[in-house]
Design a protein around this motif. Sequence first.
Motif, PDB file in Angstrom:
ATOM      1  N   PHE A  36       0.858  -1.143  -0.021  1.00 35.97           N
ATOM      2  CA  PHE A  36      -0.103  -0.024  -0.148  1.00 35.97           C
ATOM      3  C   PHE A  36       0.928   1.321   0.120  1.00 35.97           C
ATOM      4  O   PHE A  36       0.713   2.096  -0.923  1.00 35.97           O
ATOM      5  N   ILE A  37       1.973   1.180   0.875  1.00 39.76           N
ATOM      6  CA  ILE A  37       2.822   2.442   0.887  1.00 39.76           C
ATOM      7  C   ILE A  37       3.419   2.700  -0.223  1.00 39.76           C
ATOM      8  O   ILE A  37       3.602   3.926  -0.799  1.00 39.76           O
ATOM      9  N   ALA A  38       4.111   1.468  -0.805  1.00 38.27           N
ATOM     10  CA  ALA A  38       4.882   1.670  -1.944  1.00 38.27           C
ATOM     11  C   ALA A  38       4.084   2.263  -3.233  1.00 38.27           C
ATOM     12  O   ALA A  38       4.222   3.190  -3.883  1.00 38.27           O
ATOM     13  N   LEU A  39       2.692   1.754  -3.335  1.00 39.75           N
ATOM     14  CA  LEU A  39       1.816   2.016  -4.515  1.00 39.75           C
ATOM     15  C   LEU A  39       1.218   3.524  -4.163  1.00 39.75           C
ATOM     16  O   LEU A  39       1.459   4.287  -5.297  1.00 39.75           O
ATOM     17  N   GLU A  40       0.766   3.868  -3.037  1.00 40.25           N
ATOM     18  CA  GLU A  40      -0.097   5.026  -2.854  1.00 40.25           C
ATOM     19  C   GLU A  40       0.829   6.202  -2.460  1.00 40.25           C
ATOM     20  O   GLU A  40       0.819   7.477  -3.040  1.00 40.25           O
ATOM     21  N   ASN A  92       4.563   5.782  -5.530  1.00 37.81           N
ATOM     22  CA  ASN A  92       4.032   5.372  -6.853  1.00 37.81           C
ATOM     23  C   ASN A  92       4.867   4.538  -7.586  1.00 37.81           C
ATOM     24  O   ASN A  92       5.044   4.727  -8.719  1.00 37.81           O
ATOM     25  N   VAL A  93       5.194   3.614  -6.716  1.00 41.91           N
ATOM     26  CA  VAL A  93       6.080   2.381  -7.404  1.00 41.91           C
ATOM     27  C   VAL A  93       5.196   1.616  -8.261  1.00 41.91           C
ATOM     28  O   VAL A  93       4.129   1.311  -7.948  1.00 41.91           O
ATOM     29  N   PRO A  94       5.603   1.125  -9.548  1.00 36.45           N
ATOM     30  CA  PRO A  94       4.727   0.239 -10.475  1.00 36.45           C
ATOM     31  C   PRO A  94       4.570  -0.981  -9.600  1.00 36.45           C
ATOM     32  O   PRO A  94       5.110  -1.574  -8.848  1.00 36.45           O
ATOM     33  N   PHE A  95       3.226  -1.718  -9.690  1.00 37.09           N
ATOM     34  CA  PHE A  95       2.924  -2.694  -9.014  1.00 37.09           C
ATOM     35  C   PHE A  95       3.843  -3.879  -8.844  1.00 37.09           C
ATOM     36  O   PHE A  95       4.159  -4.381  -7.848  1.00 37.09           O
ATOM     37  N   PRO A  96       4.286  -4.399  -9.943  1.00 35.34           N
ATOM     38  CA  PRO A  96       5.199  -5.637  -9.764  1.00 35.34           C
ATOM     39  C   PRO A  96       6.381  -5.077  -8.922  1.00 35.34           C
ATOM     40  O   PRO A  96       6.922  -5.872  -7.956  1.00 35.34           O
ATOM     41  N   ALA A 118       6.306  -2.983  -6.341  1.00 36.53           N
ATOM     42  CA  ALA A 118       5.790  -2.707  -5.119  1.00 36.53           C
ATOM     43  C   ALA A 118       5.671  -4.176  -4.541  1.00 36.53           C
ATOM     44  O   ALA A 118       5.680  -4.113  -3.299  1.00 36.53           O
ATOM     45  N   GLN A 119       5.073  -5.008  -5.105  1.00 37.85           N
ATOM     46  CA  GLN A 119       4.683  -6.337  -4.808  1.00 37.85           C
ATOM     47  C   GLN A 119       5.933  -6.922  -4.226  1.00 37.85           C
ATOM     48  O   GLN A 119       5.939  -7.683  -3.286  1.00 37.85           O
ATOM     49  N   ALA A 120       7.120  -6.954  -5.112  1.00 38.50           N
ATOM     50  CA  ALA A 120       8.302  -7.462  -4.833  1.00 38.50           C
ATOM     51  C   ALA A 120       9.083  -6.962  -3.565  1.00 38.50           C
ATOM     52  O   ALA A 120       9.403  -7.625  -2.735  1.00 38.50           O
ATOM     53  N   CYS A 121       8.679  -5.565  -3.302  1.00 39.15           N
ATOM     54  CA  CYS A 121       9.214  -4.952  -2.188  1.00 39.15           C
ATOM     55  C   CYS A 121       8.488  -5.533  -1.007  1.00 39.15           C
ATOM     56  O   CYS A 121       8.996  -5.892   0.281  1.00 39.15           O
ATOM     57  N   GLY A 122       7.193  -5.517  -1.071  1.00 39.61           N
ATOM     58  CA  GLY A 122       6.414  -6.209  -0.108  1.00 39.61           C
ATOM     59  C   GLY A 122       6.568  -7.565   0.538  1.00 39.61           C
ATOM     60  O   GLY A 122       6.763  -7.736   1.779  1.00 39.61           O
ATOM     61  N   ALA A 123       7.046  -8.305  -0.598  1.00 41.41           N
ATOM     62  CA  ALA A 123       7.367  -9.833  -0.212  1.00 41.41           C
ATOM     63  C   ALA A 123       8.724  -9.762   0.355  1.00 41.41           C
ATOM     64  O   ALA A 123       8.896 -10.614   1.723  1.00 41.41           O
ATOM     65  N   LEU A 124       9.634  -9.049   0.045  1.00 38.63           N
ATOM     66  CA  LEU A 124      11.030  -9.039   0.720  1.00 38.63           C
ATOM     67  C   LEU A 124      10.761  -8.499   1.994  1.00 38.63           C
ATOM     68  O   LEU A 124      11.246  -8.906   2.967  1.00 38.63           O
ATOM     69  N   LEU A 125      10.160  -7.653   2.365  1.00 37.05           N
ATOM     70  CA  LEU A 125      10.023  -7.015   3.831  1.00 37.05           C
ATOM     71  C   LEU A 125       9.423  -7.981   4.494  1.00 37.05           C
ATOM     72  O   LEU A 125       9.798  -8.119   5.737  1.00 37.05           O
ATOM     73  N   ALA A 126       8.110  -8.497   4.050  1.00 38.19           N
ATOM     74  CA  ALA A 126       7.729  -9.705   4.862  1.00 38.19           C
ATOM     75  C   ALA A 126       8.488 -10.588   5.249  1.00 38.19           C
ATOM     76  O   ALA A 126       8.398 -11.408   6.332  1.00 38.19           O
ATOM     77  N   MET A 127       8.936 -11.195   3.985  1.00 38.64           N
ATOM     78  CA  MET A 127      10.074 -12.368   4.401  1.00 38.64           C
ATOM     79  C   MET A 127      11.080 -11.889   5.516  1.00 38.64           C
ATOM     80  O   MET A 127      11.454 -12.618   6.462  1.00 38.64           O
ATOM     81  N   THR A 128      11.692 -10.723   5.370  1.00 35.07           N
ATOM     82  CA  THR A 128      12.592 -10.390   6.418  1.00 35.07           C
ATOM     83  C   THR A 128      12.229 -10.208   7.799  1.00 35.07           C
ATOM     84  O   THR A 128      12.711 -10.830   8.679  1.00 35.07           O
ATOM     85  N   SER A 129      10.894  -9.910   7.822  1.00 30.78           N
ATOM     86  CA  SER A 129      10.229  -9.384   9.064  1.00 30.78           C
ATOM     87  C   SER A 129       9.891 -10.979   9.757  1.00 30.78           C
ATOM     88  O   SER A 129      10.241 -11.176  10.789  1.00 30.78           O
TER      89      SER A 129
END
Length: 375
Positions: A272-276, A279-283, A285-296
């Motif tokens: 949400f933060i990356a997109l909104e 303005n990061v493009p969806f793919p 942003a999705q990769a960022c989210g996944a990486l962050l989630a895996m790290t946490s």
Amino acid sequence: MNEAIRPGQGTQAVVTPELSVVVPTFNERDNVIALFRKLESALAGRAWEVIYVDDNSPDGTWDVVRTLAREDSRVRCIRRIGRRGLSGACIEGILASSAPCAAVIDADLQHDETQLPKMLALLQGGEADLVVGSRYVEGGSADSFDKQRAGFSMLATQVSKKLLRVEIADPMSGFFMIRRDRFEQLAPQLSTQGFKILLDIVATARGSLRIKEIPYTFGSRQHGESKLDSMVALDFLGLVLAKLTGDVVSLRFLLFAMVGSLGLLVHLVALFIALELFNVPFPEAQACGALLAMTSNFLLNNFLTYRDQRLKGLGILRGLLLFYLVCSVGLVANVGVAFSVYDQEPIWWLAGAAGALMGVVWNYAMSGLFVWRKR
Ligand code: GDD
Ligand code: MN
């Protein structure tokens, strides 16, 4: 055969202890000798031994105990390396004894060792299989607790009574004595993780133990500090869930799954933060989210799920990379399963849930094998 080593000759008759006192320790070097002296006077005239189970304390508690053991053969020390956990330490200590009765008492003098003879008499008299030192029966108290801790203790006690039908007044107590033969029957089903060994024993026994509670006053700590932190609440929750499901799922798996659900939240928030906001493009942003989630997820699992085998230093980096790898394959498995379910039965939530379940089981199994491998 050499005369000197022929068995049974020249050796003094050794009295087998009637009671083993098990003391879990972590950074208690200033308390262990004082406790031993107190045990000596409380148990005078009895055949007893004490087993300290130390998780390789950085303050060298095990070394102090070894010195004590050289002076008095009633003292033993189990030094565990690469492991942490109060419950696991108690289980190992009790199983290391051959005495018919075993007590567990904290090293920090907060429990009342003068109750031990009374507890032993109850077990030996055949009136009970388990005697609990209780803060919450008439005559007992936990005045040294602050408001917050007292509240948590009460809440946990209520939850255990309602959900696990544990009928005793103080299932959170860390002070008890049990017949070793009964303990030995239950031991394979006990969780080595966490703090709540008594609750685990009582819940696992499902009413098959005859239990007596005796009051004692929970004192305050003189040296060192408490090792119970906020993670204890999650440990407790995990234990309750594991017992509710009849041990079909382990506490560790439940913790892993809880962390995983939290990871989903992290993923969505990051997305949400990356997109909104950025303005990061969806793919991307999705990769960022996944990486962050895996790290946490990795960090939380290292702190909570695998706290007893926590990776440290460079091991963290190596573990993180392996965890990424494991999760990436898990994602492929997740999507694969979801697709094939959806193919047969186009119900989106069923397919999604099946995929997610596959993912978490895979990640759990593989992380246990490769990331937090038992040494
Ligand atoms: N071996 C080992 N490994 N021992 C540990 C560990 C560990 O990971 N964590 C704690 N201990 C030891 C401590 O050194 C101490 O002797 C004992 O376990 C209790 O730990 P504390 O950190 O002093 O816990 P507490 O005083 O906050 O709570 C205790 O009393 C409560 C009331 O009876 C615990 O026994 C609780 O389980 C209990 O509810
Ligand atoms: Mn304590």
